[in-house]
Design an enzyme around this catalytic site. Sequence first.
Site, PDB file in Angstrom:
ATOM      1  N   GLU A 184      -2.612  86.779 -15.546  1.00  0.00           N
ATOM      2  CA  GLU A 184      -2.450  86.105 -16.745  1.00  0.00           C
ATOM      3  C   GLU A 184      -1.586  87.178 -17.526  1.00  0.00           C
ATOM      4  O   GLU A 184      -1.583  88.131 -18.004  1.00  0.00           O
ATOM      5  CB  GLU A 184      -4.033  86.454 -17.316  1.00  0.00           C
ATOM      6  CG  GLU A 184      -5.014  85.489 -16.538  1.00  0.00           C
ATOM      7  CD  GLU A 184      -6.585  85.632 -17.303  1.00  0.00           C
ATOM      8  OE1 GLU A 184      -6.559  86.138 -18.407  1.00  0.00           O
ATOM      9  OE2 GLU A 184      -7.402  84.934 -16.521  1.00  0.00           O
ATOM     10  N   HIS A 213      -7.818  80.922 -20.396  1.00  0.00           N
ATOM     11  CA  HIS A 213      -8.847  81.812 -20.419  1.00  0.00           C
ATOM     12  C   HIS A 213      -9.328  81.566 -21.909  1.00  0.00           C
ATOM     13  O   HIS A 213      -9.583  82.726 -22.823  1.00  0.00           O
ATOM     14  CB  HIS A 213      -8.266  83.227 -20.355  1.00  0.00           C
ATOM     15  CG  HIS A 213      -9.479  84.367 -20.126  1.00  0.00           C
ATOM     16  ND1 HIS A 213      -9.297  85.489 -19.407  1.00  0.00           N
ATOM     17  CD2 HIS A 213     -10.521  84.495 -20.534  1.00  0.00           C
ATOM     18  CE1 HIS A 213     -10.524  86.173 -19.214  1.00  0.00           C
ATOM     19  NE2 HIS A 213     -11.156  85.600 -19.917  1.00  0.00           N
TER      20      HIS A 213
END
Length: 316
Positions: A263, A281
Amino acid sequence: MSDVLVTENIQGVSMNRLIQEHDVEFDAYLWQNTDLLKQKIQNTKALIVRNQTKVDRELIDAAPELKIIARAGAGLDNVDTEYAHEKGIVVCFTPDANSLSVAELTIGLMLALMRKIPEARQDTLTGGWNRLKFTGTELYGKSFGLIGLGRIGSLTATRAKAFGMNILAADPFLKADAPQLKKLNATLLSLDDLLAESDVVSCHSPLTPDTRKMLTYQHFRKMKPDAFFINTSRGEVVDERGLTQALLEHKLAGAALDVRETEPPKQSPLNQMENVILTPHIAAFTVEAQDRVVDSVCEDVRLVLSGKKAINVFEP
Ligand code: MLT
């Protein structure tokens, strides 16, 4: 060099108050620059992070004055909690503050997948009016398999039950007579059986050495070809290449991923798949959850800096 170092974007009324009361350095992007972070942390007494700052041995060793590491969130996979404990540093987190928001997003993703909402929107925006193409399936009567029936899993299951879904669970920490199974009228299964029997599988596992890459191609190929997979827990729990391969081979019907192996993620074939929903997220990102998270970490930092005991302490 400040008493309190905030290395990610953690904002709110309580943070503003903390900034007024204490010597706080706030740099939302500091997590990206490890060398600078190591320099800045030398005299820091309190460190406030989300999930992107790697609070490992090296960083902890660079902070001899550190008294508290406050993690604005539930997962502690980015913090070496054992080493912090060994060094006498208090580790705080916010175990319950965003559970409800994560559960709600999971249900949202399930509805979006089963009713093809993102694809229908996209098609309509580009001039289409393809009603039959976007025929979906109802949640009612379907089997919802939860990998992990802890706080978030249970809240998600409760909401799925309101839609008339049957609840299945795979959780190595649960025994067949666990109260949450009874409350949800849920059936405890092995992971393999859950994958084979569920119409929707949702992952709610923490990231630990045991769960890293726990779900591989071999698992996804066991799913029903018309079943969906959702992950709002941690991306590293899934072998993303294995999931991609299974999707390309139509071993399952689609997936929704709020969390990724890396990420922000690199380019991926998942980006091109119509039956895959990708979000950045955001499960914990609601106004309410973030207020609770920020209030909690700021309060614990305030307490520790004034020599008092923190409230949401993690004991490894
Ligand atoms: C959490 O662990 O609380 C959520 O995934 C959000 C986050 O990591 O910041």
